[in-house]
Design a protein around this motif. Structure first.
Motif, PDB file in Angstrom:
ATOM      1  N   VAL A  38      13.592  -1.768  -7.499  1.00 34.20           N
ATOM      2  CA  VAL A  38      12.354  -2.007  -6.746  1.00 34.20           C
ATOM      3  C   VAL A  38      11.452  -2.963  -7.518  1.00 34.20           C
ATOM      4  CG1 VAL A  38      10.236  -0.954  -5.866  1.00 34.20           C
ATOM      5  CG2 VAL A  38      12.434   0.148  -5.463  1.00 34.20           C
ATOM      6  N   GLY A  41      12.804  -6.363  -7.140  1.00 34.71           N
ATOM      7  CA  GLY A  41      12.503  -6.855  -5.800  1.00 34.71           C
ATOM      8  C   GLY A  41      11.056  -7.296  -5.677  1.00 34.71           C
ATOM      9  N   CYS A  42      10.153  -6.484  -6.192  1.00 30.99           N
ATOM     10  CA  CYS A  42       8.724  -6.847  -6.143  1.00 30.99           C
ATOM     11  C   CYS A  42       8.455  -8.108  -6.952  1.00 30.99           C
ATOM     12  CB  CYS A  42       7.865  -5.694  -6.658  1.00 30.99           C
ATOM     13  SG  CYS A  42       7.808  -4.282  -5.555  1.00 30.99           S
ATOM     14  N   LEU A  45       9.691 -11.007  -4.994  1.00 31.30           N
ATOM     15  CA  LEU A  45       8.862 -11.224  -3.811  1.00 31.30           C
ATOM     16  C   LEU A  45       7.531 -11.878  -4.174  1.00 31.30           C
ATOM     17  CD1 LEU A  45       8.935 -10.759  -0.758  1.00 31.30           C
ATOM     18  CD2 LEU A  45       7.850  -8.549  -1.152  1.00 31.30           C
ATOM     19  N   SER A  46       6.951 -11.466  -5.295  1.00 30.50           N
ATOM     20  CA  SER A  46       5.617 -11.951  -5.671  1.00 30.50           C
ATOM     21  C   SER A  46       5.621 -13.033  -6.742  1.00 30.50           C
ATOM     22  CB  SER A  46       4.779 -10.781  -6.194  1.00 30.50           C
ATOM     23  OG  SER A  46       5.304 -10.325  -7.435  1.00 30.50           O
ATOM     24  N   ALA A  58      14.806 -10.835  -3.428  1.00 31.71           N
ATOM     25  CA  ALA A  58      13.973  -9.627  -3.333  1.00 31.71           C
ATOM     26  C   ALA A  58      14.579  -8.648  -2.343  1.00 31.71           C
ATOM     27  CB  ALA A  58      12.546  -9.991  -2.917  1.00 31.71           C
ATOM     28  N   LEU A  59      14.965  -9.141  -1.180  1.00 34.31           N
ATOM     29  CA  LEU A  59      15.569  -8.270  -0.173  1.00 34.31           C
ATOM     30  C   LEU A  59      16.856  -7.633  -0.687  1.00 34.31           C
ATOM     31  CD1 LEU A  59      14.998 -10.369   3.073  1.00 34.31           C
ATOM     32  CD2 LEU A  59      13.808  -8.284   2.351  1.00 34.31           C
ATOM     33  N   PHE A  62      15.848  -4.777  -2.897  1.00 34.75           N
ATOM     34  CA  PHE A  62      15.325  -3.665  -2.100  1.00 34.75           C
ATOM     35  C   PHE A  62      16.456  -2.930  -1.374  1.00 34.75           C
ATOM     36  CE2 PHE A  62      11.160  -6.172  -1.753  1.00 34.75           C
ATOM     37  CZ  PHE A  62      10.597  -5.500  -2.829  1.00 34.75           C
ATOM     38  N   ALA A  72      10.424   3.860  -1.552  1.00 31.78           N
ATOM     39  CA  ALA A  72       9.601   2.637  -1.585  1.00 31.78           C
ATOM     40  C   ALA A  72      10.419   1.435  -1.100  1.00 31.78           C
ATOM     41  CB  ALA A  72       9.063   2.387  -2.988  1.00 31.78           C
ATOM     42  N   ALA A  73      11.666   1.385  -1.505  1.00 34.30           N
ATOM     43  CA  ALA A  73      12.527   0.279  -1.075  1.00 34.30           C
ATOM     44  C   ALA A  73      12.825   0.375   0.412  1.00 34.30           C
ATOM     45  CB  ALA A  73      13.827   0.278  -1.879  1.00 34.30           C
ATOM     46  N   ALA A  75      10.892   1.449   2.655  1.00 28.79           N
ATOM     47  CA  ALA A  75       9.688   1.055   3.394  1.00 28.79           C
ATOM     48  C   ALA A  75       9.514  -0.459   3.429  1.00 28.79           C
ATOM     49  CB  ALA A  75       8.459   1.705   2.770  1.00 28.79           C
ATOM     50  N   ARG A  76      10.150  -1.146   2.519  1.00 25.33           N
ATOM     51  CA  ARG A  76      10.006  -2.594   2.467  1.00 25.33           C
ATOM     52  C   ARG A  76      10.954  -3.213   3.427  1.00 25.33           C
ATOM     53  NH1 ARG A  76       6.375  -4.416  -1.506  1.00 25.33           N
ATOM     54  NH2 ARG A  76       5.890  -2.699  -2.822  1.00 25.33           N
TER      55      ARG A  76
END
Length: 76
Positions: A38, A41-42, A45-46, A58-59, A62, A72-73, A75-76
């Motif tokens: 996660v 991935g974050c 993504l950022s 990132a995907l 996740f 959490a993953a 939910a993304r």
């Protein structure tokens, strides 16, 4: 091992050693830590953790974390 690597990654990040933290974080994720996945991935993504922003990567992180049951993953 994966949780030890994740803890060490956090410690190095807090000390400002981002390169070492990233190497440890990635090793933890590759060893199967869903939480590290996660974080990877974050970061992708950022653009955090010193990573190049890459939505597809990132995907991928996740999806791996979600497959391990990380909420959490999912939910993304």
């Amino acid at each position: 091992l994966r949780e030890i690597l994740l803890k060490a990654a956090r410690e190095h990040r807090m000390e400002g050693n981002i390169e070492k933290a990233l190497r440890l974080l990635e090793r933890s994720a590759e060893a199967g830590s869903a939480l590290a996945m996660v974080h990877m991935g974050c970061g992708r993504l950022s653009g955090g953790w010193g990573l190049r922003r890459d939505v597809q990567a990132a995907l991928g992180w996740f999806e791996k974390a979600a497959a391990r049951g990380n909420g959490a993953a999912m939910a993304r």
